[in-house]
Design an enzyme around this catalytic site. Structure first.
Site, PDB file in Angstrom:
ATOM      1  CD  GLU A 345      -2.674  -1.030   2.454  1.00  8.82           C
ATOM      2  OE1 GLU A 345      -3.860  -1.437   2.389  1.00  8.82           O
ATOM      3  OE2 GLU A 345      -2.150  -1.170   3.689  1.00  8.82           O
TER       4      GLU A 345
HETATM    5  C1  NGO Z   1      -3.937  -4.893   4.912  1.00 13.28           C
HETATM    6  C2  NGO Z   1      -3.120  -3.656   5.112  1.00 13.28           C
HETATM    7  C3  NGO Z   1      -2.806  -3.429   6.691  1.00 13.28           C
HETATM    8  C4  NGO Z   1      -3.992  -3.555   7.486  1.00 13.28           C
HETATM    9  C5  NGO Z   1      -4.857  -5.118   6.976  1.00 13.28           C
HETATM   10  C6  NGO Z   1      -5.967  -5.023   7.770  1.00 13.28           C
HETATM   11  C7  NGO Z   1      -1.971  -5.385   4.427  1.00 13.28           C
HETATM   12  C8  NGO Z   1      -0.669  -6.318   3.875  1.00 13.28           C
HETATM   13  N1  NGO Z   1      -1.656  -4.040   4.312  1.00 13.28           N
HETATM   14  O1  NGO Z   1      -2.747  -5.972   4.632  1.00 13.28           O
HETATM   15  O2  NGO Z   1      -2.076  -2.254   6.855  1.00 13.28           O
HETATM   16  O3  NGO Z   1      -3.842  -3.285   8.755  1.00 13.28           O
HETATM   17  O4  NGO Z   1      -4.994  -4.900   5.565  1.00 13.28           O
HETATM   18  O5  NGO Z   1      -6.675  -6.270   7.633  1.00 13.28           O
END
Ligand code: NGO
Length: 536
Positions: A345
């Protein structure tokens, strides 16, 4: 399939049926209700590769039972010590641990590093129960540890009780030959969103070890907090670790505490994989050191739950000094071969910057003698051949991951809609998130990691991992509620051959764990999908 002349599990299943339920589910339910009589080997989670009963044979642990270990092996003695500690508490028996007098002890419980089939490898074992003795045989200590976890589950559930129980302490006769399907059988704790003290991490290590999980990935940094002391950049922990989601009092692990966690995990044959998330998810670091920001201005500490707004400054050389020093310290503290560098992200980093950054970050990790693990977003940058991608998507196809896999990248499977332990079970679940959907036990169990993602076959899959993100999680009870019963379901996918995959039988075996969790004081979720024995 035959291993060391022993029949395969499918044959055993037929045997189970033909013996009229001795190992079948009705017996499991009855036994589990009683809580103090011998447990069928058919109730072990994860399902063993081969389990062959010897009808009418039972071994009984008594006040005179001795635990024998491989002479000269401190590892075997340590594993025996852990078993003895559990059994002493609930039986009240002395359970002495001594060197085995021979390669084939004729009484007691023996943990031996000889006589195991070669095919069980380094983590597998053979367990034989006769009316006179129990023998766990393995090629390596990790296999002995796995065999002992099976033995714990063959004992009545009350063996896990912290206080002395009446017994008797019987183990059903038979042979188990067992070894894992995948090398990487992981769990992840996000200790950044809410800090979890060392005591919680240790307790979780104990709980996952029972299900033969062998990796614990610690998500040590994120926008909301930095959780490990770094001597060269002390404000990361002191300032960046001072808050958490919601703004409560928080904390971080000292380097000594981190070492203690590693040692505690290692004694349970679990490798710690530390994660420093980058270039996004870095607000805690950016808030701690103004010079890490492109504009030289430190942002405020962050206590919300949005993602994708922070980025290390790709164009500044100090960013790579920071990476080198931080990752260097963590590499020096971590005996395992992996450093996880996140990479998920990174929405505030351009694609070109992301590639530049990941290229340098991978070189830095390699220079410190480690291999990179990254969330699967990392395959959008050129990856080193040693870099492992952790798939966390919700779809069954991802062209970039498939291409990487075809080029040799190994993949850890963490599809969010099956294994994210922070997803709610259903709309009534108080804790957790729901962005990847509700996940009840059948959703967690009902897929094959080796044939899930298009173009990513079993040979590209290093294993499986169940992350527990902690935006809504604050206590051990919260952790346990979301992990149980889903974590054991996911652990079974990592260990057991697909030939054992069957919801009906798994449901019975999983239900039989309920009395065990009660005895251990685990705050588990009573999913209505599971056939819990009465009273659990
Ligand atoms: C995503 C995000 C995390 C969140 C999570 C919550 C990934 C790999 N990045 O997973 O920052 O905490 O969802 O479910």
């Amino acid at each position: 399939m035959t291993i060391g002349g022993v029949r395969c599990f499918l044959t055993t299943v037929m045997l189970v049926v033909s013996t009229g339920g001795v190992w079948g589910s009705p017996a499991v339910a009855t036994v589990a209700r009683a809580g103090t009589t011998a447990v069928s080997p058919a109730s072990v989670v994860p399902a063993p590769v081969i389990a062959t009963p010897t009808g009418g044979v039972t071994y009984r642990i008594t006040a005179t039972t001795t635990i024998y270990t491989e002479p000269g092996s401190t590892a075997a003695a340590d594993i025996a010590g852990q078993l003895a500690a559990i059994v002493r508490r609930s039986t009240g028996y002395p359970m002495p641990v001594v060197d085995a007098p021979s390669a084939t002890p004729t009484d007691g419980i023996a943990l031996l590093l000889s006589g195991a089939p070669t095919a069980v490898g380094g983590e597998g074992y053979q367990l034989d129960v006769t009316d006179a003795s129990i023998a766990v045989r393995a090629n390596e200590p990790a296999g002995l540890f796995a065999g002992v976890q099976t033995l714990r589950q063959l004992l009545p559930a009350a063996v896990e009780s912290p206080t002395v129980q009446p017994g008797p302490w019987d183990v059903a006769g038979g042979r188990i030959v067992d070894y894992p399907r995948f090398a990487h059988r992981g769990a992840m704790l996000d200790v950044a969103r809410h800090f979890l003290p060392m005591s919680v991490v240790k307790r979780y290590i104990d709980e996952i070890a029972l299900y033969k999980v062998n990796r614990l990935h610690l998500h040590l940094s994120d926008d909301q907090g930095w959780r490990i002391a770094v001597n060269s950049w002390p404000n990361l922990a002191i300032y960046g670790g001072s808050t958490e989601v919601g703004g409560g009092t928080s904390g971080y692990y000292t380097q000594d505490e981190y070492r203690q966690i590693i040692a505690y995990a290692a004694a349970r044959y679990i490798m710690i994989i530390p994660e420093i998330d980058m270039p996004g998810h870095t607000n805690a670091a950016l808030a701690s050191y103004a010079e890490l920001n492109c504009d030289g201005v430190a942002p405020k500490l962050y206590t919300g739950t949005k993602v994708g707004f922070s980025s290390l400054c790709v164009g500044k050389e100090i960013t790579y000094t920071f990476l080198d020093q931080v990752l260097g310290e963590i590499a020096a503290l971590t005996p395992g071969p992996y450093l996880h560098i996140g990479g998920d992200e990174a929405s505030s980093t351009t694609a070109a910057d992301y590639a530049t950054f990941m290229n340098r970050a991978q070189q830095i990790v390699a220079a410190h003698g480690k291999s990179v693990v990254g969330w699967h977003d990392i395959v959008n940058a050129p990856v080193l051949s040693s870099t492992v991608a952790q798939f966390w998507g919700t779809t069954t196809s991802n062209a970039a991951v498939a291409t990487a896999a075809q080029n040799g990248t190994k993949v850890i499977m963490s599809p969010a809609n099956h294994v994210y332990l922070d997803m709610k079970y259903n709309s009534r679940t108080r804790l957790g998130l729901r962005w990847a959907g509700y996940i009840d036990v059948q959703d967690a169990y009902g897929w094959d990691p080796g044939a899930y993602l298009a173009g990513v076959g079993a040979t590209s899959v290093l294993g499986i991992e169940a992350p527990l993100w902690t935006e809504t999680i604050e206590t051990l009870a919260d952790v346990e509620y979301l992990a149980f019963p889903r974590l054991p379901a996911i652990a079974e996918l990592g260990w057991s051959p697909m030939s054992t995959h069957d919801w009906t039988s798994f449901n019975q075996r999983l239900g039989a764990q309920g009395p065990r969790w009660r005895a251990m004081g685990i705050n588990y979720y009573h999913s209505t999908q599971v056939s819990w024995p009465t009273g659990s």
